[in-house]
Design a protein around this motif. Structure first.
Motif, mmCIF file in Angstrom:
data_model
loop_
_atom_site.group_PDB
_atom_site.id
_atom_site.type_symbol
_atom_site.label_atom_id
_atom_site.label_comp_id
_atom_site.label_asym_id
_atom_site.label_seq_id
_atom_site.Cartn_x
_atom_site.Cartn_y
_atom_site.Cartn_z
ATOM 1 N N ARG A 120 104.385 46.300 25.850
ATOM 2 C CA ARG A 120 104.560 46.272 27.310
ATOM 3 C C ARG A 120 104.287 47.648 27.914
ATOM 4 O O ARG A 120 103.584 47.773 28.906
ATOM 5 N N GLN A 122 102.518 50.099 26.662
ATOM 6 C CA GLN A 122 101.121 50.487 26.465
ATOM 7 C C GLN A 122 100.174 49.733 27.388
ATOM 8 O O GLN A 122 99.112 50.228 27.727
ATOM 9 N N HIS A 123 100.560 48.522 27.788
ATOM 10 C CA HIS A 123 99.660 47.675 28.578
ATOM 11 C C HIS A 123 100.128 47.460 30.010
ATOM 12 O O HIS A 123 99.567 46.639 30.734
ATOM 13 N N GLN A 131 99.908 36.812 26.041
ATOM 14 C CA GLN A 131 99.751 38.172 25.528
ATOM 15 C C GLN A 131 100.751 38.467 24.410
ATOM 16 O O GLN A 131 100.523 39.380 23.619
ATOM 17 N N GLN A 134 99.544 39.040 20.919
ATOM 18 C CA GLN A 134 98.925 40.313 20.539
ATOM 19 C C GLN A 134 99.941 41.312 19.992
ATOM 20 O O GLN A 134 99.562 42.382 19.520
#
Length: 152
Positions: A120, A122-123, A131, A134
């Motif tokens: 969370r 990092q993105h 998601q 991933q």
């Protein structure tokens, strides 16, 4: 981006924040945390996501994590609350849930909860439940178990 800061802050409500803002910035925009509010579980360094709620010192909000939001007296995110050891009371927000809230999900322990929070961070949050696939440690079966229990 827009966030809702509730609970033990001087000026609770909707606050517009520039992209890249952190929880601490939202707390400042809300006039600061009131004296005596427990923020020990609140990750004030976490990046905000649009539309999230930060609940400060609200009973029932779980302790903060990378979602860093919240704490049983700190700043939880209102969309995900932890019950008294019985698990979540509704869908858990992947974008705002604390490590403790994620850990309460079936098949998610502290290590996997940290992986979800790291993903969370990092993105910039989750835009879909898909998601979650991933995230390191989430296989097909675990994803199938978690899918009805979480929301972006």
């Amino acid at each position: 981006m827009v966030v809702d800061v509730t609970g033990k802050v001087r000026h609770p409500g909707i606050h517009r924040m520039p992209p890249g803002s952190r929880v601490i910035d939202a707390l400042r925009a809300a006039g600061g945390v009131l004296h005596g509010a427990n923020v020990s579980g609140l990750n004030r360094a976490r990046l905000l996501t649009d539309g999230e709620q930060i609940a400060v010192g609200v009973p029932g909000a779980a302790a903060g994590s990378g979602a860093g939001l919240g704490g049983a007296g700190a700043g939880g995110t209102g969309s995900a609350t932890a019950g008294g050891g019985t698990g979540p009371s509704g869908p858990v927000s992947l974008s705002t849930a604390t490590e403790q809230q994620l850990d309460a999900l079936p098949g998610v322990g502290p290590v996997l909860a940290r992986h979800i929070i790291e993903f969370r961070n990092q993105h910039g949050g989750f835009t879909s439940v898909e998601q979650l696939r991933q995230v390191t440690g989430i296989g097909d079966r675990r994803f199938a178990d978690l899918r009805p229990l979480v929301e972006p």
